[in-house]
Design a protein around this motif. Structure first.
Motif, PDB file in Angstrom:
ATOM      1  N   PHE A 148       0.793  -1.184   0.062  1.00 28.95           N
ATOM      2  CA  PHE A 148       0.103   0.132  -0.073  1.00 28.95           C
ATOM      3  C   PHE A 148       0.905   1.195   0.099  1.00 28.95           C
ATOM      4  O   PHE A 148       2.010   1.200   0.625  1.00 28.95           O
ATOM      5  CB  PHE A 148      -0.832   0.129   1.172  1.00 28.95           C
ATOM      6  N   GLY A 149       0.417   2.166  -0.731  1.00 26.60           N
ATOM      7  CA  GLY A 149       1.400   3.456  -0.708  1.00 26.60           C
ATOM      8  C   GLY A 149       0.495   4.727  -1.499  1.00 26.60           C
ATOM      9  O   GLY A 149      -0.485   4.475  -2.049  1.00 26.60           O
ATOM     10  N   MET A 150       1.366   5.820  -1.214  1.00 28.05           N
ATOM     11  CA  MET A 150       0.975   7.069  -1.880  1.00 28.05           C
ATOM     12  C   MET A 150       1.976   7.403  -2.640  1.00 28.05           C
ATOM     13  O   MET A 150       2.962   7.999  -1.904  1.00 28.05           O
ATOM     14  CB  MET A 150       0.482   8.045  -0.654  1.00 28.05           C
ATOM     15  N   VAL A 202      -1.641  -1.054  -3.954  1.00 31.67           N
ATOM     16  CA  VAL A 202      -2.560  -0.372  -3.808  1.00 31.67           C
ATOM     17  C   VAL A 202      -2.279   0.953  -3.673  1.00 31.67           C
ATOM     18  O   VAL A 202      -1.737   1.287  -2.598  1.00 31.67           O
ATOM     19  CB  VAL A 202      -3.369  -1.148  -2.702  1.00 31.67           C
ATOM     20  N   LEU A 203      -2.708   1.936  -4.438  1.00 35.41           N
ATOM     21  CA  LEU A 203      -2.599   3.194  -4.350  1.00 35.41           C
ATOM     22  C   LEU A 203      -3.514   3.988  -3.508  1.00 35.41           C
ATOM     23  O   LEU A 203      -4.722   3.622  -3.917  1.00 35.41           O
ATOM     24  CB  LEU A 203      -2.225   3.859  -5.728  1.00 35.41           C
ATOM     25  N   VAL A 204      -3.225   4.821  -2.506  1.00 37.21           N
ATOM     26  CA  VAL A 204      -4.426   5.614  -1.877  1.00 37.21           C
ATOM     27  C   VAL A 204      -4.153   7.036  -2.163  1.00 37.21           C
ATOM     28  O   VAL A 204      -3.234   7.436  -2.777  1.00 37.21           O
ATOM     29  CB  VAL A 204      -3.971   5.047  -0.341  1.00 37.21           C
TER      30      VAL A 204
END
Length: 71
Positions: free
Chosen positions: A37-39, A61-63
Protein backbone atom coordinates in the motif's frame (compact mmCIF):
# COMPACT_ATOMS: atom_id res chain seq x y z
CA UNK A 1 34.99 -13.07 23.88
CA UNK A 2 31.88 -13.78 21.81
CA UNK A 3 31.06 -17.32 20.72
CA UNK A 4 31.27 -17.31 16.91
CA UNK A 5 30.36 -20.99 16.43
CA UNK A 6 26.65 -20.07 16.28
CA UNK A 7 27.09 -17.15 13.87
CA UNK A 8 25.02 -17.31 10.70
CA UNK A 9 26.53 -16.47 7.35
CA UNK A 10 24.79 -13.61 5.55
CA UNK A 11 23.89 -14.37 1.96
CA UNK A 12 23.32 -11.55 -0.52
CA UNK A 13 19.70 -10.90 -1.47
CA UNK A 14 20.68 -9.66 -4.91
CA UNK A 15 23.23 -11.24 -7.22
CA UNK A 16 23.57 -8.40 -9.70
CA UNK A 17 23.71 -4.62 -9.60
CA UNK A 18 20.27 -3.02 -9.99
CA UNK A 19 18.69 0.35 -9.24
CA UNK A 20 17.58 0.99 -5.65
CA UNK A 21 13.92 0.88 -6.72
CA UNK A 22 14.35 -2.47 -8.46
CA UNK A 23 16.24 -3.77 -5.41
CA UNK A 24 13.33 -2.81 -3.14
CA UNK A 25 10.85 -4.62 -5.40
CA UNK A 26 13.01 -7.75 -5.59
CA UNK A 27 13.63 -7.92 -1.84
CA UNK A 28 9.89 -7.50 -1.18
CA UNK A 29 9.25 -10.31 -3.64
CA UNK A 30 11.88 -12.58 -2.04
CA UNK A 31 10.38 -11.88 1.39
CA UNK A 32 7.01 -13.14 0.19
CA UNK A 33 5.30 -9.75 0.31
CA UNK A 34 2.36 -9.93 -2.10
CA UNK A 35 0.62 -6.58 -1.43
CA UNK A 36 2.04 -3.07 -0.96
CA UNK A 37 0.00 0.00 0.00
CA UNK A 38 1.32 3.46 -0.72
CA UNK A 39 0.80 7.03 -1.75
CA UNK A 40 2.84 7.95 -4.82
CA UNK A 41 4.54 11.28 -4.96
CA UNK A 42 7.89 12.93 -4.67
CA UNK A 43 10.72 10.43 -4.69
CA UNK A 44 8.50 7.33 -4.56
CA UNK A 45 7.57 7.31 -8.27
CA UNK A 46 10.57 5.17 -9.18
CA UNK A 47 9.62 2.60 -6.52
CA UNK A 48 6.05 2.37 -7.84
CA UNK A 49 7.39 2.06 -11.39
CA UNK A 50 9.56 -0.87 -10.28
CA UNK A 51 6.60 -2.42 -8.47
CA UNK A 52 4.59 -2.13 -11.70
CA UNK A 53 7.22 -4.31 -13.38
CA UNK A 54 6.55 -6.93 -10.66
CA UNK A 55 2.75 -6.74 -10.87
CA UNK A 56 2.47 -10.50 -11.45
CA UNK A 57 3.78 -11.18 -7.92
CA UNK A 58 3.20 -7.94 -5.97
CA UNK A 59 -0.17 -6.19 -5.90
CA UNK A 60 0.17 -2.41 -5.45
CA UNK A 61 -2.70 -0.49 -3.87
CA UNK A 62 -2.39 3.26 -4.32
CA UNK A 63 -4.19 5.47 -1.83
CA UNK A 64 -5.17 9.10 -1.97
CA UNK A 65 -4.94 11.83 0.60
CA UNK A 66 -8.57 12.89 0.99
CA UNK A 67 -7.86 16.05 2.97
CA UNK A 68 -6.63 17.72 -0.24
CA UNK A 69 -9.98 17.17 -1.93
CA UNK A 70 -11.67 20.25 -3.42
CA UNK A 71 -15.31 20.94 -2.62
Amino acid sequence: MADTSQRRIAHPLLHEEVSPSEAIARVLEQAGIDTVFGMPGGNTFSIFNALYDHKETIRTVLVREECRRNG
